[in-house]
Design a protein around this motif. Structure first.
Motif, PDB file in Angstrom:
ATOM      1  N   GLU A   1     -18.769 -57.806 -40.098  1.00 49.63           N
ATOM      2  CA  GLU A   1     -17.914 -58.844 -39.514  1.00 49.63           C
ATOM      3  C   GLU A   1     -16.534 -58.300 -39.149  1.00 49.63           C
ATOM      4  O   GLU A   1     -16.048 -58.469 -38.030  1.00 49.63           O
ATOM      5  CB  GLU A   1     -17.756 -60.009 -40.496  1.00 49.63           C
ATOM      6  N   GLY A   2     -15.887 -57.657 -40.111  1.00 54.04           N
ATOM      7  CA  GLY A   2     -14.514 -57.210 -39.914  1.00 54.04           C
ATOM      8  C   GLY A   2     -14.375 -56.127 -38.857  1.00 54.04           C
ATOM      9  O   GLY A   2     -13.544 -56.229 -37.947  1.00 54.04           O
ATOM     10  N   GLN A   3     -15.192 -55.080 -38.968  1.00 52.38           N
ATOM     11  CA  GLN A   3     -15.084 -53.981 -38.007  1.00 52.38           C
ATOM     12  C   GLN A   3     -15.482 -54.409 -36.599  1.00 52.38           C
ATOM     13  O   GLN A   3     -14.893 -53.962 -35.623  1.00 52.38           O
ATOM     14  CB  GLN A   3     -15.949 -52.794 -38.456  1.00 52.38           C
ATOM     15  N   ARG A   4     -16.474 -55.264 -36.507  1.00 47.02           N
ATOM     16  CA  ARG A   4     -16.859 -55.752 -35.177  1.00 47.02           C
ATOM     17  C   ARG A   4     -15.682 -56.467 -34.521  1.00 47.02           C
ATOM     18  O   ARG A   4     -15.315 -56.187 -33.381  1.00 47.02           O
ATOM     19  CB  ARG A   4     -18.033 -56.721 -35.290  1.00 47.02           C
ATOM     20  N   GLU A   5     -15.082 -57.387 -35.260  1.00 45.36           N
ATOM     21  CA  GLU A   5     -14.030 -58.202 -34.661  1.00 45.36           C
ATOM     22  C   GLU A   5     -12.721 -57.432 -34.480  1.00 45.36           C
ATOM     23  O   GLU A   5     -11.931 -57.742 -33.589  1.00 45.36           O
ATOM     24  CB  GLU A   5     -13.787 -59.453 -35.511  1.00 45.36           C
ATOM     25  N   ALA A   6     -12.515 -56.401 -35.280  1.00 47.29           N
ATOM     26  CA  ALA A   6     -11.317 -55.574 -35.120  1.00 47.29           C
ATOM     27  C   ALA A   6     -11.322 -54.852 -33.781  1.00 47.29           C
ATOM     28  O   ALA A   6     -10.268 -54.400 -33.302  1.00 47.29           O
ATOM     29  CB  ALA A   6     -11.211 -54.564 -36.254  1.00 47.29           C
ATOM     30  N   ASN A   7     -12.490 -54.746 -33.166  1.00 48.99           N
ATOM     31  CA  ASN A   7     -12.628 -54.082 -31.870  1.00 48.99           C
ATOM     32  C   ASN A   7     -13.006 -55.065 -30.763  1.00 48.99           C
ATOM     33  O   ASN A   7     -13.647 -54.688 -29.779  1.00 48.99           O
ATOM     34  CB  ASN A   7     -13.670 -52.969 -31.973  1.00 48.99           C
ATOM     35  N   ASN A   8     -12.595 -56.292 -30.923  1.00 48.17           N
ATOM     36  CA  ASN A   8     -12.888 -57.314 -29.917  1.00 48.17           C
ATOM     37  C   ASN A   8     -12.386 -56.866 -28.543  1.00 48.17           C
ATOM     38  O   ASN A   8     -11.272 -56.357 -28.414  1.00 48.17           O
ATOM     39  CB  ASN A   8     -12.201 -58.624 -30.315  1.00 48.17           C
ATOM     40  N   PRO A   9     -13.194 -57.017 -27.496  1.00 44.08           N
ATOM     41  CA  PRO A   9     -12.781 -56.560 -26.163  1.00 44.08           C
ATOM     42  C   PRO A   9     -11.536 -57.256 -25.622  1.00 44.08           C
ATOM     43  O   PRO A   9     -10.891 -56.747 -24.700  1.00 44.08           O
ATOM     44  CB  PRO A   9     -14.009 -56.845 -25.291  1.00 44.08           C
ATOM     45  N   ASN A  10     -11.185 -58.405 -26.179  1.00 46.43           N
ATOM     46  CA  ASN A  10      -9.975 -59.106 -25.735  1.00 46.43           C
ATOM     47  C   ASN A  10      -8.712 -58.604 -26.429  1.00 46.43           C
ATOM     48  O   ASN A  10      -7.611 -59.103 -26.165  1.00 46.43           O
ATOM     49  CB  ASN A  10     -10.107 -60.615 -25.985  1.00 46.43           C
ATOM     50  N   LEU A  11      -8.866 -57.625 -27.313  1.00 42.74           N
ATOM     51  CA  LEU A  11      -7.717 -57.103 -28.053  1.00 42.74           C
ATOM     52  C   LEU A  11      -6.783 -56.325 -27.130  1.00 42.74           C
ATOM     53  O   LEU A  11      -7.216 -55.473 -26.352  1.00 42.74           O
ATOM     54  CB  LEU A  11      -8.197 -56.197 -29.189  1.00 42.74           C
ATOM     55  N   GLU A  12      -5.495 -56.592 -27.238  1.00 42.94           N
ATOM     56  CA  GLU A  12      -4.473 -55.834 -26.510  1.00 42.94           C
ATOM     57  C   GLU A  12      -3.524 -55.223 -27.534  1.00 42.94           C
ATOM     58  O   GLU A  12      -2.754 -55.941 -28.192  1.00 42.94           O
ATOM     59  CB  GLU A  12      -3.697 -56.732 -25.545  1.00 42.94           C
ATOM     60  N   VAL A  13      -3.589 -53.910 -27.675  1.00 36.73           N
ATOM     61  CA  VAL A  13      -2.724 -53.200 -28.624  1.00 36.73           C
ATOM     62  C   VAL A  13      -1.470 -52.741 -27.885  1.00 36.73           C
ATOM     63  O   VAL A  13      -1.546 -51.961 -26.933  1.00 36.73           O
ATOM     64  CB  VAL A  13      -3.454 -51.996 -29.250  1.00 36.73           C
ATOM     65  N   ILE A  14      -0.330 -53.216 -28.350  1.00 33.65           N
ATOM     66  CA  ILE A  14       0.951 -52.917 -27.704  1.00 33.65           C
ATOM     67  C   ILE A  14       1.650 -51.802 -28.465  1.00 33.65           C
ATOM     68  O   ILE A  14       1.826 -51.898 -29.687  1.00 33.65           O
ATOM     69  CB  ILE A  14       1.837 -54.173 -27.676  1.00 33.65           C
ATOM     70  N   PRO A  15       2.037 -50.718 -27.799  1.00 31.56           N
ATOM     71  CA  PRO A  15       2.734 -49.632 -28.503  1.00 31.56           C
ATOM     72  C   PRO A  15       4.059 -50.119 -29.082  1.00 31.56           C
ATOM     73  O   PRO A  15       4.783 -50.894 -28.449  1.00 31.56           O
ATOM     74  CB  PRO A  15       2.975 -48.589 -27.400  1.00 31.56           C
ATOM     75  N   ALA A  16       4.367 -49.676 -30.275  1.00 27.47           N
ATOM     76  CA  ALA A  16       5.660 -50.000 -30.868  1.00 27.47           C
ATOM     77  C   ALA A  16       6.743 -49.171 -30.193  1.00 27.47           C
ATOM     78  O   ALA A  16       6.481 -48.110 -29.619  1.00 27.47           O
ATOM     79  CB  ALA A  16       5.642 -49.718 -32.368  1.00 27.47           C
ATOM     80  N   GLY A  17       7.975 -49.662 -30.269  1.00 23.23           N
ATOM     81  CA  GLY A  17       9.070 -48.942 -29.651  1.00 23.23           C
ATOM     82  C   GLY A  17       9.676 -47.886 -30.536  1.00 23.23           C
ATOM     83  O   GLY A  17      10.314 -46.942 -30.046  1.00 23.23           O
ATOM     84  N   PHE A  18       9.468 -48.025 -31.860  1.00 22.96           N
ATOM     85  CA  PHE A  18      10.114 -47.091 -32.781  1.00 22.96           C
ATOM     86  C   PHE A  18       9.476 -47.208 -34.156  1.00 22.96           C
ATOM     87  O   PHE A  18       9.112 -48.292 -34.603  1.00 22.96           O
ATOM     88  CB  PHE A  18      11.611 -47.427 -32.883  1.00 22.96           C
ATOM     89  N   TYR A  19       9.326 -46.056 -34.800  1.00 19.37           N
ATOM     90  CA  TYR A  19       8.928 -45.995 -36.209  1.00 19.37           C
ATOM     91  C   TYR A  19      10.008 -45.173 -36.923  1.00 19.37           C
ATOM     92  O   TYR A  19      10.537 -44.224 -36.361  1.00 19.37           O
ATOM     93  CB  TYR A  19       7.588 -45.281 -36.382  1.00 19.37           C
ATOM     94  N   GLY A  20      10.285 -45.507 -38.132  1.00 13.68           N
ATOM     95  CA  GLY A  20      11.225 -44.662 -38.867  1.00 13.68           C
ATOM     96  C   GLY A  20      12.461 -45.412 -39.335  1.00 13.68           C
ATOM     97  O   GLY A  20      12.524 -46.649 -39.326  1.00 13.68           O
ATOM     98  N   THR A  21      13.472 -44.641 -39.722  1.00  9.04           N
ATOM     99  CA  THR A  21      14.686 -45.184 -40.329  1.00  9.04           C
ATOM    100  C   THR A  21      15.911 -44.518 -39.717  1.00  9.04           C
ATOM    101  O   THR A  21      15.949 -43.303 -39.565  1.00  9.04           O
ATOM    102  CB  THR A  21      14.691 -44.934 -41.852  1.00  9.04           C
ATOM    103  N   THR A  22      16.912 -45.311 -39.366  1.00  8.10           N
ATOM    104  CA  THR A  22      18.162 -44.762 -38.861  1.00  8.10           C
ATOM    105  C   THR A  22      19.180 -44.680 -39.999  1.00  8.10           C
ATOM    106  O   THR A  22      18.952 -45.215 -41.101  1.00  8.10           O
ATOM    107  CB  THR A  22      18.749 -45.634 -37.736  1.00  8.10           C
ATOM    108  N   GLU A  23      20.318 -44.071 -39.725  1.00  8.49           N
ATOM    109  CA  GLU A  23      21.347 -43.915 -40.753  1.00  8.49           C
ATOM    110  C   GLU A  23      21.876 -45.269 -41.222  1.00  8.49           C
ATOM    111  O   GLU A  23      22.036 -45.502 -42.423  1.00  8.49           O
ATOM    112  CB  GLU A  23      22.502 -43.054 -40.216  1.00  8.49           C
ATOM    113  N   THR A  24      22.141 -46.170 -40.302  1.00  8.77           N
ATOM    114  CA  THR A  24      22.675 -47.481 -40.688  1.00  8.77           C
ATOM    115  C   THR A  24      21.628 -48.321 -41.397  1.00  8.77           C
ATOM    116  O   THR A  24      21.956 -49.137 -42.264  1.00  8.77           O
ATOM    117  CB  THR A  24      23.215 -48.223 -39.444  1.00  8.77           C
ATOM    118  N   MET A  25      20.351 -48.111 -41.064  1.00  6.24           N
ATOM    119  CA  MET A  25      19.276 -48.824 -41.767  1.00  6.24           C
ATOM    120  C   MET A  25      19.328 -48.562 -43.264  1.00  6.24           C
ATOM    121  O   MET A  25      19.075 -49.469 -44.069  1.00  6.24           O
ATOM    122  CB  MET A  25      17.907 -48.396 -41.225  1.00  6.24           C
TER     123      MET A  25
END
Length: 545
Positions: free
Chosen positions: A468-492
């Motif tokens: 159930e889970g793996q099938r639906e995790a790959n649903n053809p209607n899924l749109e994966v959007i790239p993140a803009g940033f990963y990580g930590t800055t100095e002020t963070m």
């Protein structure tokens, strides 16, 4: 990522330590390094044993056979027998960042470390770890390279400094987003249908409550986490992405302060007031929230594909008819089920102390450990069969804690590969052609097809996650959007915790009706003034490098 200035105190300390001991408590100095081309071969065996020390998180493994240890067990003996590489635990800790920060100031670093992004950056800035570019190119096995390449450039770009690979990342596989799980037996009971839109989702929750689908007189719609992040599919349907850095109009911005959030929060507040969200979600413990599902009081929840490996599978113990299905809902106005790509680096980054004479030995250990854990080669499969009596006493799968380097790597699209393997085996009527570690899922599927929900809870959980889970995790209607940033800055480092607390408090108050929806605008203004704008500028600068 560019080099920043070296801290004067740390530089002096480490330079002194380098003169005395090679800036490490490990097994060799840089000037002792003699590596032949043969040594770089992914599976070549050293004539004499090569040892490395490793700093590890405190081990909680209690399922090793009598006489075995973290340093000496079937997984470590496999590596030793093939390439003559041996690991020695330098120390164990419950606080890796604190321990490594102290080790950096004393110059006593182990040869190998599994570090966070923050510590990784500090080690890079202070020139304390090996450049692994040549080692990766020459010594990484085909299996490891195939896994890393499944992420495109996304994964290795996270550990490159000035084009050099400075560490080997653990992986965070794709498609681990929240799915909508629904009690199908309840759906059949009320004559409903699987939802698609936001309205569909709330209408089904309303039907469950109004018709008391649980039969307890206390049916609830949804449970919710205190930070509301498990409701990310609801937010995404409004094009809102709380807690995520996203690209918008050519710039990197923080999702939680975008105007789309306001509409999504208003929706959640409206349905909380109506009673479709657990009124006590903000004060319930995790165990109490689980109990709502396990005991049959809630028939809808958001959870990733791996729900079957949680306590939720025990709902079948309370009600043998408790059949769950996974749905990619709600979708947006374009029929897309949206999610943000999570950080591809999962669990940490393996780095090698600068001056350790055989960094290629670390790559060999990772090659063989990966083969061993995932049965990637015939040799690994055969070894495990021949030494089956030496395995973990509870037959745990994918347990990497007893390995020389407790590192997990897997394909970005492993959920699809895994599911497709099971479906092919099902069609063929045999598990002979699939990867060894997937046989248990194939067998659980066969048993479920024969017995339905009459299977035991563990078998049911395996079915829920892997079918159930793996099938639906790959649903053809899924749109994966790239993140803009990963990580930590100095002020963070200084202000992020307070900003997150303020964000969570705002969301809770609005959803629970303790503040009007206009409180969102005040939050955004305060967030920007108290560090948000400064952090956003740093994120933009770092992501554009």
């Amino acid at each position: 990522m560019n080099k920043r200035k070296i801290s004067s105190l740390l530089a002096v300390t480490c330079i002194t330590a380098l003169i005395v001991s090679g800036c490490g408590g490990g097994s060799g100095k840089a000037e002792d390094k003699v590596v032949s081309e043969k040594d770089y071969e992914p599976y070549s065996k050293y004539e004499s044993p090569v040892e490395f020390t490793i700093g590890r998180n405190t081990s909680h493994t209690n399922n090793l056979p009598k006489g075995d240890s973290i340093e000496n067990n079937m997984a470590t003996r496999y590596v030793e027998s093939k390439v003559n590489v041996k690991a020695k635990v330098a120390w164990e800790t419950d606080d890796m960042d604190q321990k490594l920060s102290l080790s950096m100031t004393t110059g006593e670093l182990p040869d190998v470390m599994l570090v966070s992004r923050t510590i990784f950056n500090q080690l890079v800035d202070n020139d304390l770890i090996e450049d692994m570019t040549e080692v990766y190119e020459k010594t990484a096995s085909e299996g490891v390279k195939n896994i890393y390449s499944s992420y495109g450039d996304l994964l290795l770009d996270q550990v490159k400094v000035d084009g050099k690979i400075m560490g080997l990342p653990m992986t965070n596989i794709g498609n681990q987003h929240q799915l909508l799980w629904i009690r199908k037996d309840w759906l059949d009971k009320v004559g409903g249908k699987l939802p698609q839109s936001v309205d569909d989702v709330w209408n089904l929750a309303r039907t469950f409550v109004e018709k008391d689908a649980s039969g307890t007189g206390k049916t609830i719609g949804f449970g919710m986490n205190q930070d509301a992040m498990n409701f990310s599919p609801i937010f995404a349907a409004y094009n809102a992405f709380p807690g995520q850095w996203i690209k918008k109009d050519g710039k990197v911005v923080y999702g939680s302060v975008q105007p789309e959030m306001k509409e999504a929060l208003a929706d959640l507040a409206e349905h909380y007031k109506e009673g479709l969200i657990d009124k006590q979600f903000a004060v319930r413990s995790d165990e109490e929230k689980e109990a709502l599902v396990i005991n049959g009081q809630a028939g809808m929840l958001f959870n990733p594909w791996w729900i079957g490996y949680t306590n939720y599978k025990d709902s079948i113990k309370q009600d043998p008819k408790a059949e769950w299905v996974a749905v990619s809902a709600p979708v947006d106005e374009n029929g897309k089920f949206k999610t943000i790509r999570q950080d591809p680096v999962g669990g940490g980054i393996v780095v090698v102390r600068k001056g350790y004479p055989h960094p290629e030995a670390i790559m060999k250990s990772i090659n063989l450990t990966t083969d061993f854990l995932y049965s990637l080669t015939d040799d690994a499969v055969q070894y495990k069969k021949e030494h089956a009596s030496e395995g973990l006493t509870d037959h745990s799968r994918w347990n990497n804690e007893p390995t020389q380097i407790p590192m997990q790597v897997d394909y970005d699209d492993v959920l699809k590969r895994y599911y497709d393997d099971i479906m092919k085996a099902d069609k063929a009527g045999s598990a002979d052609g699939i990867q060894e570690d997937r046989v248990v899922s194939y067998e659980a599927y066969q048993e479920f097809k024969q017995k339905g929900t009459a299977v035991d809870a563990n078998t049911y959980g395996e079915y829920l996650s892997r079918i159930e889970g793996q099938r639906e995790a790959n649903n053809p209607n899924l749109e994966v959007i790239p993140a803009g940033f990963y990580g930590t800055t100095e002020t963070m480092k200084l202000k992020w915790a307070n900003l997150q607390k303020m964000e969570q408090e705002m969301m809770l108050k609005i959803i629970m009706g303790q503040a009007s929806i206009d409180a969102f605008d005040q939050f955004v203004s305060t967030w920007k003034k108290t560090g948000g704008d400064e952090i956003t500028q740093e994120v933009e600068e770092m992501s554009s490098r």
